[in-house]
Design a protein around this motif. Structure first.
Motif, PDB file in Angstrom:
ATOM      1  N   PRO B 164       0.871  -1.159  -0.256  1.00 10.39           N
ATOM      2  CA  PRO B 164      -0.124  -0.413  -0.135  1.00 10.39           C
ATOM      3  C   PRO B 164       1.139   1.812   0.102  1.00 10.39           C
ATOM      4  CG  PRO B 164       0.168  -1.238   1.943  1.00 10.39           C
ATOM      5  CD  PRO B 164       0.769  -1.302   1.506  1.00 10.39           C
ATOM      6  N   GLY B 165       0.104   2.444  -0.437  1.00 13.79           N
ATOM      7  CA  GLY B 165       1.165   3.367  -0.008  1.00 13.79           C
ATOM      8  C   GLY B 165       0.368   4.573  -1.289  1.00 13.79           C
ATOM      9  N   PRO B 166       0.750   6.078  -1.034  1.00 15.54           N
ATOM     10  CA  PRO B 166       0.123   7.065  -2.390  1.00 15.54           C
ATOM     11  C   PRO B 166       0.444   6.571  -3.698  1.00 15.54           C
ATOM     12  CG  PRO B 166       1.989   7.905  -1.140  1.00 15.54           C
ATOM     13  CD  PRO B 166       2.024   6.461  -0.651  1.00 15.54           C
ATOM     14  N   GLY B 167      -1.194   7.388  -4.344  1.00 16.97           N
ATOM     15  CA  GLY B 167      -0.279   7.605  -6.060  1.00 16.97           C
ATOM     16  C   GLY B 167      -0.073   8.712  -5.499  1.00 16.97           C
ATOM     17  N   ILE B 168      -0.222   8.972  -7.109  1.00 16.54           N
ATOM     18  CA  ILE B 168       0.362  10.480  -7.605  1.00 16.54           C
ATOM     19  C   ILE B 168      -0.424  11.212  -6.688  1.00 16.54           C
ATOM     20  CG2 ILE B 168      -1.166  10.606  -9.526  1.00 16.54           C
ATOM     21  CD1 ILE B 168       3.014  12.445  -8.356  1.00 16.54           C
TER      22      ILE B 168
END
Lengths: 271, 271, 271, 271
Positions: B164-168
């Motif tokens: 998981p993580g942020p997208g742009i």
């Protein structure tokens, strides 16, 4: 707490050819991926590096398990060790992040020189004269020899392992104050050479007091900051006998409440 | 400043077999001298160790030079690199010790789970909902996914580099707030896999914002500490694209004065 | 050449905790990827490892640049060195793969013991008595002390750097025969300790004769193979002062044509 | 045996920035002691170095334990592994020094180019055409792609892991001949990329045939030496999945007696 109060950086940099004590594995560095070796979508590239080093290379802290005497470490703990996992007890991972009162004793300043000569032994008399504030239980006490100025030339800094430091009397002066750690700006916290390493034995094994070496205390001394908040978080290496750390000193941190040792020195692991 | 206020330790430990991103050299450890291999006078013995690792292994900070796009890093600096000395500019040695306001955004908490699923993208909406305090210029913003709980099992934590993580869009939400660094408890601050690495490119190359990875944010979240004093001193490796660091978070550090960026983000090297 | 003639393996194994001279970085090993960490299509998995070590650790050869005297190496070459690239001349990469006549001098056998005592100096008289065949120009001459039997215990093998070996007279006996390299089954080809390291200086700097250390000569001696074909290819590390190698000895290789040195010893680099 | 017969050196050199497959830890080097850092009696000084690298970096051999399929390696051996000691079975330390008949198949030569294109798959037809001598059981079969010429530029040589090599049919052609090892002058013995790694699986896991990579076969091809005595001694690393080796090829070694495999391929460990 004023975030604009820039801390003093008491660590030395890491670079190929940096000083290291001859028996400790030196610092290796290489860029291991260059920008351009692999190209991500849209033209992005990344670079990365790798390092290798002994745990007592560069600015570092000695865990209590670094020394033993007749098979036992501090507190009578028997040496239990494996090559693969290091020390079963008293490893550097048992040292909690350090937030304590720090005190600078500018021995070179008291001696009236920029850099102490290689054969200079720091005695209780020097310590008495350099201590501008009272040392309290649990403190971090840092002795300045001025050798941080020689750090950029490994040959001078190591100097065939001859260098200034406290002898056993100086070590006893420190341990009687029940401090948490003693440190200096030399490669060995010891009037060197002394094959018996009496200061290491007295502090680490007999007194449970950590040692911090290869510090840079020049800026602190220049600004005459003799009392400060000392904050350092050793690299948390499981079972290791030492670890790199980059201590910070905050001058004038505001009112500081004393932090006595909650128990006999050295036993306060995982505090 | 209350010395009895124990800081939160946001770093993960180092041990053989610890997780590492496949393209980064893993952590090696060995006790290199055992107690008893050499005996000093009076029965004293010492032990020592050595380590080797990639600079993006374990809890670490990315220097701005870690990524480039079409041959240039942040601020239009052209890539200048050698295998032996790393990056001529924007190396990790250009990051001063960090003493800044830290803010925790507990994304897993907002999502109502202990650990975010591997395919979870952190969106601006999640960030809005998790931000319990206003984010200010110069802050350190840490996103909790809960993956620190998986750290002890390298296979789960790396998970074929899916995580998981942020997208742009999440990255733009962060950069618009002109923060100093963004971090998380995963091995890559990025909805992974994404071969284009858009978040790294946007933060490091386009915005001059550092990235901190492999944090442990569990205790902070458990205690609902969403605002704190963030203190970290990266290992000072000349020319490196990243470095280990063990950040500390101090809750209730007393009155904290804002610390705006004195200049466009990322340009404040050697602040 | 009979392919069924199994060669003698004169190298020692590498493993964590293996002996190393205190001033040389020890051997580190870790499995860096486990089977199962990443799964390829169709269920295949791979595992891989990494190592770190000093170039004078384990069975290794000394390049002529390993020692210098008053700033010059063998042949009057001035020392030119950098941390990043090592030695500009006489590096281990200048040693061609070695295919030469090898001769075993079983000193322990002549002395009537399995293992020579630590304070045993190998003299010209011992060498004369142990030489069962005539030594010729260009040969590899290996002295057996029996210490290979102690190799599995680092403490015994290193023994505070006290160990048997030739003194300067023994070294002169060897150099007068214009051999290519001298070797033994100890960590230092030198009656140790001798801080002046006269044998290293005489062989490497004055005579251009390589030194091979940490050999295993037990099987050769057991089988009374005193003459053999010696084949070894040092790890080809650019600029290094030494390198691991795993020499093979072929007994009865068939008719062997002499291989004189084509020029003064040591000058035949890149032969 | 003619000692004046200089062998061909089939190994590539080690240097900072040398090519390495992205998932394997790269080569690090540093001079760790400079001439002059410490001065022995009588003006002698010594220098020394350290290295770190993945075991599949540079010219190396794959142990059979490098790959497994559904939890088992060659011969049905179950994977047993630890980070600290590697593989319990089929480690590189189970490969005896190799003295075998070698055969060169110059695929680039047959294709009429200096260097095969990156997307070239080596098929049974290419192998048939390149085999100038009959391949026998127990042989070492080396395929030349010409990529050794690209070795000095890591970017070209790794080429985003796209490169020429055999596909599964080529691998079956090789395994049907019951050879001991197959090798090439590329970083992966496989038409790359192929995430399933079918050639590695077929040779290592299904057939018990070792793989040798990153060879330099240019000189052999130039001299049209298609049959030779192949001699190589892998670095003897306990439990490792691979190891550096520097193979030598002796042309015209005299009458060579066949060396059949004494048992099914791959099972002849510790031969």
């Amino acid at each position: 707490m004023d975030l604009n109060a820039k801390p003093y950086d008491l660590g030395q940099p890491y670079f190929p050819g940096m000083p290291h004590y001859p028996t400790h594995p030196p610092f290796l560095y290489s860029l291991t991926k260059r920008h351009g070796d692999m190209v991500h979508a849209l033209g992005a590239t990344s670079a990365a590096d790798a390092i290798a080093l002994g745990t007592h290379v560069g600015t570092h802290i000695d865990a209590l398990s670094h020394f033993s005497c007749n098979g036992v470490c501090y507190g009578g703990r028997k040496v239990e060790q494996t090559y693969e996992h290091g020390m079963a007890e008293l490893g550097v991972d048992s040292i909690a992040p350090i937030v304590r009162r720090g005190v600078l004793l500018d021995i070179a300043g008291v001696a009236g020189v920029d850099v102490l000569p290689a054969d200079f032994e720091i005695t209780p008399d020097h310590l008495d004269r350099a201590a501008t504030v009272e040392i309290e239980e649990g403190d971090i006490v840092l002795l300045r020899t001025g050798w941080a100025r020689l750090f950029s030339d490994a040959r001078q800094y190591i100097n065939n392992t001859i260098g200034p430091g406290p002898g056993i009397e100086g070590a006893r002066w420190l341990s009687s104050r029940k401090i948490f750690a003693a440190g200096a700006d030399t490669v060995a916290f010891e009037k060197s050479p002394n094959p018996a390493m009496p200061v290491h034995v007295h502090l680490l094994v007999e007194s449970g007091i950590h040692i911090i070496e290869v510090l840079n205390l020049e800026q602190l001394a220049r600004d005459r900051v003799y009392e400060f908040l000392f904050v350092a978080a050793p690299m948390n290496i499981r079972g290791a006998t030492g670890a790199p750390l980059r201590p910070l000193a905050f001058a004038n941190p505001g009112p500081v409440r004393r932090k006595p040792l909650s128990s006999p020195p050295g036993s306060i692991l995982k505090e």
